[in-house]
Design an enzyme around this catalytic site. Structure first.
Site, PDB file in Angstrom:
ATOM      1  N   CYS A   2       0.867  -1.182   0.000  1.00  0.00           N
ATOM      2  CA  CYS A   2       0.000   0.000   0.000  1.00  0.00           C
ATOM      3  C   CYS A   2       0.898   1.224   0.000  1.00  0.00           C
ATOM      4  CB  CYS A   2      -0.861   0.025   1.250  1.00  0.00           C
ATOM      5  SG  CYS A   2      -1.837  -1.439   1.500  1.00  0.00           S
ATOM      6  N   LYS A 597       2.321  -6.117 -20.621  1.00  0.00           N
ATOM      7  CA  LYS A 597       2.349  -6.751 -19.292  1.00  0.00           C
ATOM      8  C   LYS A 597       1.158  -7.681 -19.108  1.00  0.00           C
ATOM      9  CE  LYS A 597       3.875  -7.535 -15.182  1.00  0.00           C
ATOM     10  NZ  LYS A 597       5.056  -8.434 -15.090  1.00  0.00           N
TER      11      LYS A 597
HETATM   12  C1  BG6 Z   1       2.219 -11.814 -20.933  1.00  0.00           C
HETATM   13  C2  BG6 Z   1       3.343 -11.200 -20.135  1.00  0.00           C
HETATM   14  O1  BG6 Z   1       1.545 -10.828 -21.635  1.00  0.00           O
HETATM   15  O2  BG6 Z   1       1.308 -12.497 -20.087  1.00  0.00           O
HETATM   16  C3  BG6 Z   1       4.081 -12.298 -19.420  1.00  0.00           C
HETATM   17  O3  BG6 Z   1       4.222 -10.473 -20.985  1.00  0.00           O
HETATM   18  C4  BG6 Z   1       3.118 -13.094 -18.563  1.00  0.00           C
HETATM   19  O4  BG6 Z   1       5.119 -11.746 -18.630  1.00  0.00           O
HETATM   20  C5  BG6 Z   1       1.899 -13.577 -19.358  1.00  0.00           C
HETATM   21  O5  BG6 Z   1       3.779 -14.199 -18.009  1.00  0.00           O
HETATM   22  C6  BG6 Z   1       0.836 -14.105 -18.406  1.00  0.00           C
HETATM   23  O6  BG6 Z   1       0.432 -13.032 -17.592  1.00  0.00           O
HETATM   24  P1  BG6 Z   1      -0.384 -13.320 -16.246  1.00  0.00           P
HETATM   25  O7  BG6 Z   1      -0.800 -11.956 -15.754  1.00  0.00           O
HETATM   26  O8  BG6 Z   1      -1.558 -14.171 -16.649  1.00  0.00           O
HETATM   27  O9  BG6 Z   1       0.528 -14.015 -15.309  1.00  0.00           O
END
Ligand code: BG6
Length: 602
Positions: A2, A597
């Site tokens: 937080c 991401k």
């Molecule tokens: C991809 C990311 O888009 O999604 C990876 O670039 C990640 O780093 C993958 O492992 C899965 O994401 P999440 O949020 O389902 O773990």
């Protein structure tokens, strides 16, 4: 994770815009809920808070009109208590003349709330931040002055935290650092505190660093630091910070990825604190216990964590768990699954559409849905039967690191607990992560030099290190853009070995139980001119057979845990190797081309 912020100004000031600005700078630490309070010299505390992002809540409750000369702000990343208005911070004490907010985990929160209620206090929420306020209230009610009451409260509060608190009728605010971030900023017309440098840098570059076990009392004209241990006053001069804002957000690291790799030890410790305490662990295991078949369903790095976790479940709980890439789940198993089966869905974001689609497919077939998710309040956490938070705080760098390691650690913890093994030895993992980091940094340079310029290589592993090899390969692909293929080492001779020629690099990640087999694989490569880098625990056979090695420290753990821990730790050298290789190519490891991401699209 937080974020907290507190400020005392010399004059009555329009504090709303200052609070919103601080909130926006802290929002990377979580924004399930936001709250602000101003404390008058007399009369009611003006407390405004709710679930939602900074701008939403600030608009809804008109933060802009908040005035006064003392204020507190908090952004919450929910761990104890759902992301709701009642659990949002800051919190009041029983009769509303104290208000405070915390960052971190008070792990004996449930027990404390029961004690406070038994003492007649008004406990309004499930949130551990409120426990900090009542812990101080307990001693203020016994007649202690605020600093002394805060010192006494630390005897009751267990865990890693920092909090800021104030009392109606005074002109001070108080903050304490006990394991979570806290720094103070001073200016001729105000003094403030924040969870981190970025929250205060735009207000002043004159800061006072605080350390665990210290309380700072601050007012418009100054501050005083008191030792929690013995109540003595600590003299500490302010310093001027030259850091840029961006550098401050990276905590002095050149990239978020390196910062997050170095955060792994801390978040692993916080995860273990939490897993020892929350009832969801037993609920999770109960669901697994009753399952006919267990599936581990994820994408990307999270899939590699799940694959390693499935080996842990077999090794320590004697149960098979079928790992499958989320989009393949329905096609591969859709007609075979039903209400007797359970899926463990692993996703740091909790938003990956491929995973959500698989959850929908599981639900259509009546399956149990368990989740391991980092971003609390995200979609998956709202639709699963049991949610286990990964408590990593926000992971900003696109390549996942700290969330991967906490996914693996959580699955190791579950497997051990389910299999009736003692989980206490896992307490050594955070220290071992740091040791592995240090050892790796000492050895990595020649490996980076060798790999620089190679756009084609293999990353091999076997047994427990097979998932680790896949994860290492993905890291290389993500941030060096090289084609690095991850593979089971025994499969390499069935075809891919043809890729090898003079100097061709092949990385072997070796588990201590599989050295003889790995040594065979290494020689199949080196006798054809290939160049082998071996990663693993100290072993003369690796040294004798591989051209380059990177050894990780032998974990001081019970023997049956060593291979499992070594597999968990082996990810660290691969993370750092890919990071440094990315830099060697002049790339930005935090935001690699073409990637995102979180992919909330098919
Ligand atoms: C991809 C990311 O888009 O999604 C990876 O670039 C990640 O780093 C993958 O492992 C899965 O994401 P999440 O949020 O389902 O773990």
């Amino acid at each position: 994770m937080c974020g907290i912020f507190g400020i005392v100004t010399r004059e009555i000031t329009e504090l709303g815009p200052i609070l919103v600005g601080a909130g926006e700078r802290l929002s990377y630490r979580g924004y399930d809920t936001v709250g602000a309070a101003t404390l008058p010299r007399e009369g009611e505390i003006d407390l405004r808070k709710d679930a939602g992002k900074v701008q939403e809540v600030a608009e809804k409750y008109n933060f802009a009109e908040m005035t006064g000369d003392r204020a507190i702000l908090q952004l919450r990343w929910a761990t104890f208590g759902a992301p709701s208005k009642i659990n949002s911070q800051p919190h009041l004490d029983s009769d509303g003349d104290l208000v405070g907010a915390h960052n971190g985990n008070v792990v004996n929160n449930v027990e404390l709330r029961e004690e406070f209620q038994a003492e007649g206090m008004v406990v309004r929420s499930e949130n551990d931040g409120e426990s900090c306020v009542h812990a101080v209230e307990r001693y203020v009610d016994q007649g202690y002055e605020m600093v002394e009451a805060i010192r006494m409260a630390t005897l009751d509060l267990e865990g890693d935290y920092s909090f800021v608190i104030g009392k109606v009728g005074e002109d001070h605010l108080y903050a304490i650092k006990m394991g979570s971030g806290l720094v103070a900023g001073i200016r001729e017309d105000m003094v403030c505190i924040g969870s981190d440098l970025p929250s205060i840098l735009p207000l002043t570059r004159e800061i006072v660093r605080l350390y665990d076990g210290e309380i700072i009392s601050f007012w418009a004209g100054g501050y005083e630091i008191t030792s929690v241990e013995d109540g003595s006053t600590i003299e500490r001069d302010p310093e001027i910070v030259e850091d840029s804002m961006e550098a401050a957000q990276k905590g002095g690291y050149p990239h978020f990825m390196l910062k997050e790799i170095h955060e792994q030890s801390q978040v692993a410790g916080e995860l273990l604190d939490m897993l020892d305490k929350i009832p969801e662990v037993d609920q999770f295991i109960e669901k697994l216990e009753g399952a006919r078949d267990i599936y581990v369903i994820a994408c990307g790095t999270s899939y590699h964590a799940g694959l390693l976790g499935s080996i842990y479940l077999n090794k320590f709980a004697g149960r098979s768990a079928i790992p499958v890439l989320a989009p393949q789940f329905a096609a591969q198993y859709g007609n075979a699954v039903g209400p007797e089966d359970v899926g463990i869905f692993i996703t740091q974001s909790g938003e990956t559409k491929d995973v959500i689609n698989a959850v929908d497919a599981a639900r259509e077939r009546g399956m149990g849905v368990l989740d391991l998710v980092n971003v609390v309040g995200s979609t998956l956490t709202l639709i699963s039967d049991v949610h286990l938070p990964l408590v990593c705080g926000y992971e900003i760098s696109v390549p996942a690191t700290k969330t991967y390691l906490n996914q693996v650690l959580a699955l190791l913890y579950i497997a051990l607990r389910w299999g009736g093994h003692d989980t206490t030895p896992l307490r050594k993992i955070p220290g071992l992560i740091n040791l592995t980091l240090e050892k790796t940094e000492e050895q990595i340079k020649p490996l980076v030099e060798k790999l620089d310029g190679w756009d084609d290589l293999y990353s091999l592993g076997y047994g427990l290190t097979f998932p680790v090899a896949l994860e290492g390969a993905l890291k290389f692909k993500e941030i060096t853009y090289a084609h690095c293929e991850g593979m089971l080492s025994t499969e390499f001779k069935h075809g891919p070995l043809s890729a090898v020629y003079d100097g061709y690099p092949v990385i072997f990640t070796a588990g201590p139980e599989d050295i003889p087999l790995i040594v065979s694989g290494i020689n199949e490569v080196t006798c054809r001119g290939g160049h082998v880098i071996a990663i693993g625990l100290e072993d003369p056979r690796l040294k004798a057979n591989a051209q380059q090695i990177l050894t990780i420290p032998w974990p001081d753990l019970p023997e049956e845990l060593v291979p499992a821990a070594a597999a968990l730790l082996s990810a660290v050298p691969l993370q750092l190797l890919s990071y440094h290789c990315s830099l060697a190519r002049g790339y930005d490891p935090d935001f690699p081309r073409n990637l995102s991401k979180t992919l909330t699209v098919d």
